[in-house]
Structure formats: structure tokens, C-alpha cells
Enzyme design. Structure first.
Site, PDB file in Angstrom:
ATOM      1  CE  LYS A  59      -3.812   2.345   2.057  1.00 38.98           C
ATOM      2  NZ  LYS A  59      -3.518   3.734   1.864  1.00 38.98           N
TER       3      LYS A  59
ATOM      4  CG  PHE B 177      21.939   7.519  35.773  1.00 38.71           C
ATOM      5  CD1 PHE B 177      21.269   7.110  34.656  1.00 38.71           C
ATOM      6  CD2 PHE B 177      22.522   7.050  36.571  1.00 38.71           C
ATOM      7  CE1 PHE B 177      20.940   5.579  34.768  1.00 38.71           C
ATOM      8  CE2 PHE B 177      22.475   5.594  36.722  1.00 38.71           C
ATOM      9  CZ  PHE B 177      21.754   5.106  35.720  1.00 38.71           C
TER      10      PHE B 177
ATOM     11  N   GLY C 145      19.629  -0.444  21.406  1.00 38.16           N
ATOM     12  CA  GLY C 145      20.633   0.476  20.873  1.00 38.16           C
ATOM     13  C   GLY C 145      21.419  -0.312  19.696  1.00 38.16           C
TER      14      GLY C 145
ATOM     15  CB  ALA D 120      17.003   8.586  26.184  1.00 40.40           C
TER      16      ALA D 120
END
Length: 876
Positions: A255, A639, A741, A812
């Protein structure tokens, strides 16, 4: 004095070709980065392979006509050609006709190369020897300059496979034929060329394979070809939205995320017509010329125009940009049907015959600006999952044996990966904070007998150019009165600027509420190819509705209607500028936290709420550390290991004696605490390797396999397998998860018997043992300089107070990937450690038949024989 123009630049017109100019590639320090290689498969005048090695800030390049061979007896001719910029290493696309090297190009292989000796000296001497670590090619190779005379002044070299474990006899195996596809997009080129013995090929930039249609009965007694004049106008056949693939014999295609275009050929003149009858020939001059060059008789072609991104997938925003700046050369016209051909009406021939005729007439022209829309070869039950895994919008299914009808027909169906449709834009709100233009759009759909009905808002998915351009258009359409049939409440209408309901926007969203409002929406683009009066609420049909052809009841707008009930009501409650999720009020819900995906803070909160049953068991009874990103992925990150003075809603503070001298450690043990962390800007959740009730005795150790970023994914898979093999030999049960990652995490559960120092020492001994056995693949020493071309086995997380990202935690990073547990037998099919993100993880979880970590138990002990096998004396 001006720098002389290089041969690469001299040969190319960058206003026409999409190849990267030299400025796109930057020289890199060879001391801190591995040297990369890439092999392009190039379907130019002669199909060949371009072998490129990074050296001194460029790609040294050789054209290899037959491609590499794993047999040392097959010395492949390699013609030395001009250096290419480093940016060319990721190039994949089509070089236009008339340009140097015109034809399709794919990345056949890529990875890193390790020179034997000084690469500059051996290159100059004409005796380059090196090791390749690629997705396809591995082992030792040589490039040797010969004294053979070639055409022109180009040097003739030989590409030779050195004798090692990767050698394969040419009588038994041909890697070029066995693996014809791109390692980037899965596309292939050169179908019907000398490599015809390869498996079925795919279109140059469409990551799907052609399905050979099964024979079917004629569609009707009228299936014989009818002679008729080609009409001036022809409406396209439209597809019916479905929720799941139906049974039966269907052909499935991509599509495409573009504009539907019908091409009419009359007396040699080609006109490009939109689905609403608008003539766009002036906007698609190169495509019209390409069709004219086919020298067809009168007829109609049906297809979709798109622009492909770097992964070879349709990008609607890029298509709009191409139209705005008049870059017709960037637009590809995918053709999928031919209702009229050479003056004949073939609409009543089966779809398989029409498509076969279309493919035949395109022939060698099916490249570049014109391409045939290939069909999927997967089982129909896997169709939509396969399409979604490729980040496609969805698929179109066509019933085998069906005829062509100029209306919405059940013989053509569409299956979407996400809910996505057009809406009429009826108003906008003011922007908040630093945003300019507007805040959110108010959306509506046409409802039979009622007029325009409110359908919700969308406030994300816009870039700055879209905000500015759309705001200008809407200001010109502003009016005092609401165009909605039913007035909104005073709270809903507060601050709204109403506009004439003429603009249509395409929006992607999570669901419809029972009240007919969309949730989790993201704006895609304005649509100029569909009138506002045709925009309706699209309800998907179920397979039971479509087992046999039916005649849908038409509404005044001409769209099909069903009584499919809307989805369950939302579980959130909105305030003036906050939204409640799981009992936690989310402030600034529309704040974009990832520019790449356009996702915002409320999406993250909803995600963590939706997977709470999966992630909470991995957080239970463990100290947790938070990676907070108040301004999103690209902003400053913090952190946080201790609760300090930050009031995170519902978070549990642990006994202060667990970490003397610091503020209290924290635990997340409820969905409210999980969502509360997201409310305070948390993206990542990291946990200790022990529970707080026995905090001095870790219950697992973790090995974080962290690769040089230039290594191919295949190396990561092999490294994980090798590490698991060592653990198996030691008799230790291990479990794996993606890092979200580049690397992989291997967890080894333990009985709570050994202390932190012992567990860390064992993990270190294990990492050092593996790196000593395979020093060319692994390193146990941290630091970028020690990881060049290798994988670092990070054992340092097994220290008291250290932590590892939790299973099912978001990362993140651009795209908001997720760290996901997988079963061992899934490893070889994994495409990337960032394969899953907050947008597609739920689909994986829904189809899981068993927990990937089933059998995980904290009963294993580190024994003296294990230490001995690693060559280390057991402590104590």
C-alpha cells in the site's frame, strides 16, 4: 588557487542525479574508527558490483563485473575506477537515464575491513590484503594489480578470496546468486540478467518479492478481449478497508504512501490524471515522458507516485516536498494495473492477466522513474505482519481472477498497519510555549444525514515548515462560526479559531473511542487529492463480510457504510492542560520528546501504562535508577539513583540503610509509579543486579556486548552466539535481550549465594577468556580505541550500585527503541537491536505464544570447576 574538480564530480550532474556530492562525506580519523567497506550491485549498461574500501577519507573503488567469489580459484577481474566520497557508502537508488552509470543501485554488502600491514603502502604497491567483516562476506581477501591492458587507462586488478574457513567451492555455492538482495532494503536489481539462476528477484527499491499467481478461472463469460475506443475519463478502482486478511486466493502488494495517478495515452500524448480527474502532467513531466517512450497505443495505466527514503520505503512528506520544489526526477511511478492497453478494453480480464501484460510491456523499462508493483510471496496470514515489520503503511489485496471496476470494490481490499485516514480540518488552537504557528488542529468527518461531525484533535507530527505553511493557509480561511453540525461545549471550543472546511489532512492514530474521537494521533500531511466532502469515518470490515462479492450501501458521499462498532472508550481523562493516565496527571502532554518519530510525552506515558504487566516483574523489589530527559531525547539528560527531593508520583522510597550516606534508593512497583516516572521526564529505567531484601547478594550477572558502530549486524549476532556457546560449555543457563541500541545483553541468573566482588570477578574472567580466545573479534578492555572493529564485552555493570537498563524499558534515543527479551531461536531472525520501539512493540507482545524467558530461575551457582575452565583460580 581553486581545488581541481575530481573525476567523480566531473562525471555527475547533481541537479539531476540523487548520488551524494563529495561534500557529503567527511574524512575520519583511522585511529579512532574502523575502516568501512561497501559493495554496490549496479544494474547499469552492464550488471556489475562496485567494491569500495575506505582509505584516507575516500572510498577506493573497483568495478567487479562478475561479483565476488568465495572460491580462491576464481580470480575476479576488478577494474579500478575513480574514488567515491564516504557518503556514497549509504547510497541506494536509481541513477537517471542520461547520467553517468544510469541504472539501479543497491547496497549488496557492507561492514568493516581490516588491512594486513600498512594499507597505504600495500595499496600503492598493488598488493592489498585484508579481512572483511560484512553481512555477507567474511574472512581474508586480496586485491592484486595486474599488468593486463584494459579499456582506456583504467588499472586492471584481481579480487581473490584467500584460503580460510569462509572458502566455498564455486561448484557447490555461488554467493552472488544465493544472496542477490540489498542488506539495507532487501531490494534486488538485475532481474533477467546473467545472474538469472538467482532466486526470484524483487523490484529495485520495493522490499517485496514477486508472487507467481496461481491459475484461476476467467472472471466472467465476457472475459474475451473487447475492441473499444479508449475513454477520455476513467475512475480508478478503490479498495475496501479490512481488519484482517480474508481466506481465499489473493494477490498482495504494497500500500504505497503516495498519490494515486492514472496515466492516459491518446494519440501518443500522455496525461497524468489524479483520482479526482485533475491533470497533473505539468507536475510529473519526466514520468509522462517515460511512459511516452514506451511507444504504447491508446490506453490507461493505473499506479501510485511516491518518493522513496534511504531505506527504499515510501515517504509521503518527501513526496510533497518534491512537488513543492518541482523535483520530478525524485518521484517514482509504481504501476500496478492496465485497464486499457493498445486500444483494447481489458478490464474484464482477470487481474493476473492484466498484471502480467503490464509487467511485460514495462520490460527493461521497469526501473528508474517507472517500476512495476511486485506482489508479496508470503502466506496470507503473515501478510500484514510482514508489511508492518518493514515500516510500510499496509498492503493492498486483489482477489485472484477479479475484473477491474471503477468504484470501491470488495475485490480490492486494504489492510493497514496503523489506523490512518483523512480528516477535514475545521479549526486550530493557539501555540503554547516556544512553538509558533498553531497548537493543534480540530478534525471532523462527514456523517450521512448529519454533516460535519467532530472527530478530535491532533497536535503532533508537524515540523516547523509545516507549522508555518499550514498556518498561512488556515489564516486565509478563518471564519467566526463553527462549521460543525453539532456545536462543541464551551470548554472544547475555548480558544479555537474556526476555518472554512476545505483543507484535508491525513492523520495516523491509535484508536477510535466509543464517542467517535481519535486517540494517540499524529499528523502526516495535507492531502490535495481528496475533496473534503468525501472524507468519512472509515470502518474496517471483517473477513465474514467479504467472503463473496457484495454491493455496499452507499452514503451520500459515495463511501461504503457498515455498522462496525467503534473501539472501547479511552482510559484517560483530560484537564485544562493535563491528561490523566492510570490516575497520574501528565503535564505538558503534547511536548515532543523525540523529533525523529514525532512522539510526545503522553505517548510515552500511555506506552508504559500499556506494558506495565510486562515490565513490572523486572522492576519488582529492585532499586531503580532513572534516566530523565525533561526536554526529550535531544535535550539534557540526568541519571538519578536516589529519590532526593524530587517528588515522583507514587514512587516507593527504600530503607535509607541500603545505601548509607545517600538519599533513599527508589523502587517502581506499580503502574502508577511507572507512569509517575514518565510524568517527571523519565525515559529509561535501570535496575540493580540484586533485590533490595538481599542487596549484597546479586541474583544475576550481565554481559553487555557493545560493538564498534561500523560493524555489521551479522557480527553482533555471531558474537552473541559465541558468548552463549561459552556459557553453555560452562553449564550456565543464559537469557538474551536487545539493548535497544547497537548491542545485546546476556543475563545469567544466579542463586543468591555469591557477593558482588565474586560475581564481578567471574564476569570479568569470562569476558577476558572470550577475548583471549578470539582477540580479532572481542575485547574486554573498555575505551573506543580498544574497540575498533571489535565487540567490547562489558562486565563492569556487575558492581554494587551499578545498573543495567531493564527489560522492556524505553531507550532515550531517536525513534524511542525498547530493550526487549527474546528467545534464543529468535536471534538469527533479528534485524537490529533497535528493532522494536514504543510504536511497534505491542504488536510483538500480542502475538507471543510464550514468555521468551520462560524457565528463568535463580538457582545456578558459580562453581570451582567453572573458574578452572576459565583458567582462573576461584577466590577464597
Amino acid at each position: 588557487m581553486a581545488k581541481p574538480v575530481s573525476e567523480y564530480t566531473r562525471k555527475r550532474n547533481f541537479d539531476i542525479t540523487s548520488e551524494p556530492p563529495e561534500t557529503s562525506g567527511r574524512a575520519r580519523s583511522n585511529k579512532s574508527k574502523a575502516l568501512t567497506f561497501v559493495i554496490h550491485k549496479h544494474d547499469a549498461r552492464n550488471l556489475h558490483y562496485d567494491f569500495r574500501l575506505e582509505l584516507d577519507g575516500t572510498l577506493k573503488s573497483w568495478a567487479v563485473p562478475k561479483g565476488p567469489s568465495l572460491d580462491p580459484k576464481n580470480k575476479r577481474l576488478a577494474v579500478h575506477v575513480e574514488d567515491h566520497p564516504l557518503g556514497y557508502g549509504s547510497f541506494e537508488g536509481s541513477i537517471p537515464e542520461g547520467q553517468y552509470g544510469a541504472g539501479d543501485v543497491i547496497v549488496w554488502d557492507r561492514g568493516v575491513w581490516q588491512p594486513h600491514g600498512d594499507p597505504r603502502a600495500t595499496y600503492k604497491a598493488g598488493k592489498l590484503k585484508f579481512t572483511l567483516i560484512g553481512e555477507k562476506l567474511t574472512g581474508d581477501w586480496a586485491l592484486v594489480r595486474t599488468h593486463l591492458q584494459g579499456s582506456g587507462d583504467k588499472e586492471q586488478w584481481l579480487l581473490i578470496k584467500e584460503k580460510d574457513e569462509a572458502v566455498r567451492s564455486a561448484d557447490e555455492y555461488d554467493i552472488v546468486a544465493d544472496k542477490p538482495e540489498s542488506v539495507v532494503s532487501g531490494a534486488t536489481v538485475g532481474e533477467g540478467r546473467s545472474a538469472a539462476k538467482a532466486p526470484k528477484r524483487k523490484a529495485a527499491s520495493a522490499p517485496v518479492a514477486e508472487k507467481k499467481p496461481a491459475a484461476s478461472k476467467p472472471a466472467s463469460k465476457k472475459a474475451a478481449t473487447k475492441k473499444s475506443s479508449v475513454p477520455d475519463k476513467l475512475s480508478p478502482q478503490l479498495a475496501t478497508l479490512m481488519d484482517t486478511p480474508p481466506a481465499g486466493d489473493w494477490l498482495y502488494e504494497i500500500k504505497f504512501d503516495g498519490y494515486r495517478i492514472m496515466a492516459r495515452i491518446r494519440d501518443g500524448e500522455v496525461r497524468m490524471i489524479t483520482r479526482n480527474g485533475h491533470d497533473w502532467t505539468d507536475r510529473l513531466p519526466l514520468q509522462a515522458k517515460a511512459i511516452a517512450d514506451l511507444n504504447l497505443g491508446d490506453g490507461w495505466l493505473d499506479g501510485e507516485v511516491v518518493v522513496l527514503n534511504d531505506a527504499g520505503l515510501p515517504d509521503f512528506q518527501a513526496l510533497q516536498n518534491a512537488f513543492e520544489i518541482g523535483r520530478s526526477k525524485d518521484i517514482v511511478y509504481y504501476l500496478f494495473d492496465v485497464p486499457f492497453l493498445n486500444g483494447e478494453d481489458i478490464r474484464e480480464k482477470p487481474v493476473e492477466e492484466r498484471r502480467a501484460a503490464l509487467k511485460k510491456l514495462l520490460g527493461r523499462q521497469a526501473k528508474g522513474l517507472l517500476r512495476f508493483s511486485d506482489a508479496f510471496s508470503a502466506n496470507h496470514r503473515d501478510i500484514i505482519e510482514s508489511a508492518c515489520s518493514l515500516s510500510l503503511e499496509g498492503v493492498i489485496g486483489k482477489r485472484a481472477g477479479s475484473v477491474y471496476q471503477s468504484r470501491r470494490s470488495p475485490d480490492w481490499i486494504k489492510l493497514k498497519c496503523k489506523l490512518r485516514q483523512e480528516f477535514v480540518i475545521v479549526g486550530f488552537t493557539k501555540p503554547q510555549g516556544t512553538r509558533s504557528g498553531f497548537g493543534a488542529l480540530l478534525l471532523a468527518v462527514n456523517e450521512e444525514g448529519a454533516g460535519l461531525v467532530y472527530a478530535g484533535r491532533v497536535g503532533t507530527g508537524f515540523n516547523q515548515k509545516m507549522l508555518d505553511d499550514m498556518f498561512g493557509q488556515m489564516k486565509a480561511l478563518e471564519q467566526d462560526a463553527s462549521p460543525l453540525a453539532k456545536k462543541l461545549t464551551s470548554a472544547q471550543a475555548r480558544g479555537v479559531h474556526w476555518i472554512e472546511p476545505t483543507l484535508v489532512g491525513e492523520v495516523e492514530f491509535g484508536e477510535w473511542t466509543r464517542e467517535g474521537i481519535i486517540r494517540h494521533s499524529s499528523f502526516i500531511a495535507l492531502r490535495s487529492d481528496k475533496p473534503a466532502e468525501e472524507v468519512v469515518h472509515e470502518y474496517p470490515r471483517t473477513p465474514k463480510d467479504i467472503k463473496a462479492p457484495f454491493k455496499p450501501k452507499a452514503s451520500k458521499s459515495g463511501a461504503s457504510k457498515t455498522e462496525e462498532p467503534p473501539s472501547k472508550p479511552a482510559r484517560t481523562r483530560s484537564g485544562k492542560d493535563r491528561i490523566e493516565v492510570a490516575g497520574v496527571l501528565i503535564s505538558h502532554p503534547e511536548r515532543v520528546i523525540d523529533k525523529e518519530s514525532g512522539l510526545h510525552k503522553i505517548d510515552l506515558a500511555h506506552f508504559y501504562e500499556s506494558i506495565s504487566d510486562w515490565i513490572l516483574p523486572h522492576l519488582d523489589h529492585r532499586p531503580v535508577a532513572l534516566l530523565r530527559c525533561p526536554e526529550g531525547v535531544e535535550g539534557e539528560q540526568f541519571f538519578q539513583k536516589h529519590s532526593e527531593r524530587l517528588a515522583i508520583p507514587n514512587i516507593k522510597q527504600l530503607d535509607p540503610e541500603l545505601d548509607p550516606g545517600h538519599a533513599r534508593l527508589m523502587e517502581i512497583d506499580t503502574v502508577q509509579a511507572l507512569v509517575g516516572a514518565a510524568q517527571m521526564g523519565t525515559i529509561e529505567l535501570h535496575t540493580w543486579g540484586s533485590t533490595y531484601d538481599q542487596i549484597e547478594l546479586p541474583d544475576h550477572f550481565v554481559l553487555d556486548l557493545d560493538p564498534d558502530t561500523d560493524l555489521p549486524w551479522r557480527s553482533m549476532v555471531e558474537a552473541t552466539q559465541l558468548t552463549l556457546s561459552v556459557l553453555d560449555e560452562l553449564g550456565l543457563d543464559a537469557y538474551i535481550k536487545t539493548s535497544g541500541g547497537k548491542g545485546m545483553h546476556i543475563l545469567v541468573p544466579l542463586a543468591r549465594k555469591a557477593d558482588w566482588d565474586t560475581v564481578k570477578a567471574f564476569a570479568k574472567a569470562l569476558a577476558q577468556f572470550i577475548s583471549q580466545q578470539l582477540p580479532e573479534r572481542f575485547t574486554a578492555t573498555s575505551g573506543p580505541k580498544n574497540r575498533i572493529g571489535k565487540i567490547f564485552i562489558d562486565y563492569l555493570r556487575n558492581t554494587r550500585g551499578a545498573s543495567t537498563v531493564a527489560a522492556y524499558s524505553v531507550r532515550a534515543r531517536p525513534g524511542l527503541p525498547v530493550s526487549v527479551p527474546i528467545a534464543r531461536d529468535e536471534l538469527t531472525s533479528l534485524k537490529s537491536s533497535a528493532q522494536w520501539n514504543i510504536a511497534n512493540l505491542q504488536k510483538r507482545l500480542r502475538k507471543l505464544k510464550a514468555d521468551p524467558w520462560a524457565g528463568y530461575k535463580n538457582t545456578q551457582r558459580i562453581t570451582k570447576p567453572m573458574w578452572k575452565r576459565l583458567g582462573v583460580k576461584a577466590p577464597g
